[in-house]
Scaffold this motif. Structure first.
Motif, PDB file in Angstrom:
ATOM      1  N   PHE A 158       0.796  -1.225   0.000  1.00 15.17           N
ATOM      2  CA  PHE A 158       0.000   0.000   0.000  1.00 15.17           C
ATOM      3  C   PHE A 158       0.828   1.273   0.000  1.00 15.17           C
ATOM      4  O   PHE A 158       0.375   2.297  -0.467  1.00 15.17           O
ATOM      5  CB  PHE A 158      -0.965  -0.006   1.196  1.00 15.17           C
ATOM      6  N   GLU A 159       2.038   1.214   0.531  1.00 17.63           N
ATOM      7  CA  GLU A 159       2.830   2.437   0.614  1.00 17.63           C
ATOM      8  C   GLU A 159       4.324   2.126   0.595  1.00 17.63           C
ATOM      9  O   GLU A 159       4.736   1.005   0.896  1.00 17.63           O
ATOM     10  CB  GLU A 159       2.485   3.187   1.912  1.00 17.63           C
ATOM     11  N   CYS A 160       5.097   3.149   0.250  1.00 18.07           N
ATOM     12  CA  CYS A 160       6.560   3.025   0.263  1.00 18.07           C
ATOM     13  C   CYS A 160       7.039   2.770   1.699  1.00 18.07           C
ATOM     14  O   CYS A 160       6.606   3.444   2.629  1.00 18.07           O
ATOM     15  CB  CYS A 160       7.184   4.307  -0.288  1.00 18.07           C
ATOM     16  N   SER A 161       7.918   1.783   1.852  1.00 19.09           N
ATOM     17  CA  SER A 161       8.408   1.416   3.191  1.00 19.09           C
ATOM     18  C   SER A 161       9.237   2.509   3.849  1.00 19.09           C
ATOM     19  O   SER A 161       9.398   2.517   5.060  1.00 19.09           O
ATOM     20  CB  SER A 161       9.287   0.165   3.111  1.00 19.09           C
ATOM     21  N   GLN A 172       6.363   3.521 -10.888  1.00 16.41           N
ATOM     22  CA  GLN A 172       7.208   2.334 -10.832  1.00 16.41           C
ATOM     23  C   GLN A 172       7.706   2.170  -9.395  1.00 16.41           C
ATOM     24  O   GLN A 172       8.119   3.141  -8.763  1.00 16.41           O
ATOM     25  CB  GLN A 172       8.368   2.574 -11.812  1.00 16.41           C
ATOM     26  N   PHE A 173       7.622   0.982  -8.874  1.00 11.69           N
ATOM     27  CA  PHE A 173       8.100   0.713  -7.513  1.00 11.69           C
ATOM     28  C   PHE A 173       9.142  -0.400  -7.553  1.00 11.69           C
ATOM     29  O   PHE A 173       9.423  -0.965  -8.599  1.00 11.69           O
ATOM     30  CB  PHE A 173       6.925   0.341  -6.601  1.00 11.69           C
ATOM     31  N   ALA A 174       9.733  -0.686  -6.413  1.00 14.75           N
ATOM     32  CA  ALA A 174      10.659  -1.818  -6.332  1.00 14.75           C
ATOM     33  C   ALA A 174      10.292  -2.636  -5.101  1.00 14.75           C
ATOM     34  O   ALA A 174       9.858  -2.093  -4.089  1.00 14.75           O
ATOM     35  CB  ALA A 174      12.099  -1.338  -6.226  1.00 14.75           C
ATOM     36  N   HIS A 175      10.456  -3.944  -5.209  1.00 18.44           N
ATOM     37  CA  HIS A 175      10.184  -4.835  -4.077  1.00 18.44           C
ATOM     38  C   HIS A 175      11.416  -4.860  -3.175  1.00 18.44           C
ATOM     39  O   HIS A 175      12.502  -5.229  -3.618  1.00 18.44           O
ATOM     40  CB  HIS A 175       9.859  -6.237  -4.619  1.00 18.44           C
ATOM     41  N   VAL A 182       7.563  -2.306  -0.353  1.00 14.08           N
ATOM     42  CA  VAL A 182       7.926  -1.758  -1.660  1.00 14.08           C
ATOM     43  C   VAL A 182       8.510  -0.356  -1.467  1.00 14.08           C
ATOM     44  O   VAL A 182       8.267   0.296  -0.453  1.00 14.08           O
ATOM     45  CB  VAL A 182       6.713  -1.714  -2.632  1.00 14.08           C
ATOM     46  N   LEU A 183       9.289   0.065  -2.463  1.00 17.67           N
ATOM     47  CA  LEU A 183       9.947   1.378  -2.414  1.00 17.67           C
ATOM     48  C   LEU A 183       9.516   2.216  -3.600  1.00 17.67           C
ATOM     49  O   LEU A 183       9.448   1.710  -4.727  1.00 17.67           O
ATOM     50  CB  LEU A 183      11.469   1.187  -2.501  1.00 17.67           C
ATOM     51  N   CYS A 184       9.259   3.492  -3.367  1.00 10.81           N
ATOM     52  CA  CYS A 184       8.949   4.389  -4.477  1.00 10.81           C
ATOM     53  C   CYS A 184      10.247   4.747  -5.210  1.00 10.81           C
ATOM     54  O   CYS A 184      11.346   4.460  -4.717  1.00 10.81           O
ATOM     55  CB  CYS A 184       8.242   5.654  -3.970  1.00 10.81           C
ATOM     56  N   GLY A 185      10.109   5.388  -6.379  1.00 12.97           N
ATOM     57  CA  GLY A 185      11.271   5.735  -7.193  1.00 12.97           C
ATOM     58  C   GLY A 185      12.275   6.587  -6.444  1.00 12.97           C
ATOM     59  O   GLY A 185      13.491   6.392  -6.562  1.00 12.97           O
ATOM     60  N   ILE A 202       1.091  -4.167  -8.760  1.00 11.37           N
ATOM     61  CA  ILE A 202       0.813  -4.123  -7.313  1.00 11.37           C
ATOM     62  C   ILE A 202      -0.697  -4.130  -7.083  1.00 11.37           C
ATOM     63  O   ILE A 202      -1.210  -4.809  -6.188  1.00 11.37           O
ATOM     64  CB  ILE A 202       1.474  -2.874  -6.671  1.00 11.37           C
ATOM     65  N   GLU A 203      -1.412  -3.395  -7.953  1.00 17.47           N
ATOM     66  CA  GLU A 203      -2.882  -3.368  -7.885  1.00 17.47           C
ATOM     67  C   GLU A 203      -3.455  -4.789  -8.059  1.00 17.47           C
ATOM     68  O   GLU A 203      -4.361  -5.209  -7.333  1.00 17.47           O
ATOM     69  CB  GLU A 203      -3.401  -2.422  -8.985  1.00 17.47           C
ATOM     70  N   ILE A 204      -2.904  -5.531  -9.019  1.00 13.81           N
ATOM     71  CA  ILE A 204      -3.359  -6.915  -9.246  1.00 13.81           C
ATOM     72  C   ILE A 204      -3.062  -7.793  -8.029  1.00 13.81           C
ATOM     73  O   ILE A 204      -3.903  -8.580  -7.595  1.00 13.81           O
ATOM     74  CB  ILE A 204      -2.714  -7.496 -10.525  1.00 13.81           C
TER      75      ILE A 204
END
Ligand SMILES: [Zn+2]
Length: 253
Positions: A158-161, A172-175, A182-185, A202-204
């Motif tokens: 749901f949100e950037c860690s 685009q995010f990263a696991h 997840v991390l934002c750009g 991520i939505e899926i």
């Protein structure tokens, strides 16, 4: 020492002697446990065909004190799942999907740690994989994500860690595997070594956690989204297991 009954899936078998096997079950009542099945290798053994891999059966066993093998006394077949029967659409992927379910249950759960919702997920997954109308890949990805969620290892989707920015469409995010998020750009760093995942994937993943194994085939994935979702699940699973699941080499996503 006590006499116990359980509904259980056969998830592993190891030869023990000329005529006996040690069978690992994942049961609704007790979670995972292993038991010695005396005579199980004999053609007309006491357990008939109830102990085939991926069978669901009703078992009676003597639960020993820790350190001693439990002893199986009865096994009656409830249902034999046959993922390989799903024909052209699923084919071998369904069969290996079934073995993958067994491998993850064996590797990611503890002995005698009851998790009835994990048992129900496994049964509905094997059932969906055995149906000729179903595509096997969405069912496999749904199982990975739902299992991670049930055992508390699903990353926060749901949100950037780091900064807490909500996951938004088109980004685009990263696991971030080791932190389960997840991390934002903007927060992404080389040393976090995360695999990219789009907000659409991520939505899926979030939708998958709301579905069941028999409804999941209605969700439409692109090939890239399926790969990203599967990749995230496999990274989290590999981190938890300490190795990549061996059955995966037979499953093409
Ligand atoms: Zn951030």
């Amino acid at each position: 020492m006590s006499l116990e009954k359980a509904d259980a899936l056969v998830i592993r078998q190891v030869d023990f002697s000329e005529s006996s096997r040690v069978v690992t079950f994942f049961s609704r009542e007790f979670g995972k446990f292993a038991a010695l099945a005396k005579g199980a290798k004999r053609l007309k053994g006491p357990f008939d065909a109830a102990l085939d891999l991926l069978s669901a059966c009703r078992v009676v066993f003597i639960k020993k004190s820790s350190g001693t093998l439990n002893l199986l006394t009865e096994a009656r077949l409830i249902r034999r799942f046959q993922p390989q029967n799903s024909g052209a659409k699923g084919g071998l992927t369904s069969l290996y999907g079934g073995y993958y379910v067994a491998e993850l249950l064996s590797g990611l759960t503890e002995d005698f740690d009851p998790a009835p919702e994990v048992y129900d997920l496994a049964v509905s997954t094997l059932s969906a994989l055995s149906s000729p109308e179903n595509l096997s890949l969405p069912i496999i990805i749904h199982f990975e994500i739902s299992l991670l969620q049930l055992i508390g290892l699903l990353p926060n989707l749901f949100e950037c860690s780091v900064c807490g920015e909500a996951v938004q469409t088109g980004k685009q995010f990263a696991h971030w595997v080791s932190q389960g998020g997840v991390l934002c750009g903007a927060c992404r760093r080389q040393e976090f070594a995360g695999v990219s995942i789009s907000s659409g994937s991520i939505e899926i993943l979030r939708r998958l956690t709301q579905e069941s194994a028999d409804t999941v085939c209605h969700i439409e994935f692109t090939k890239k989204q399926a790969q990203e979702c599967h990749q995230l699940a496999v990274s989290a699973i590999t981190h938890a297991l300490g190795r990549r699941p061996s059955t995966l080499r037979y499953i093409q996503i």
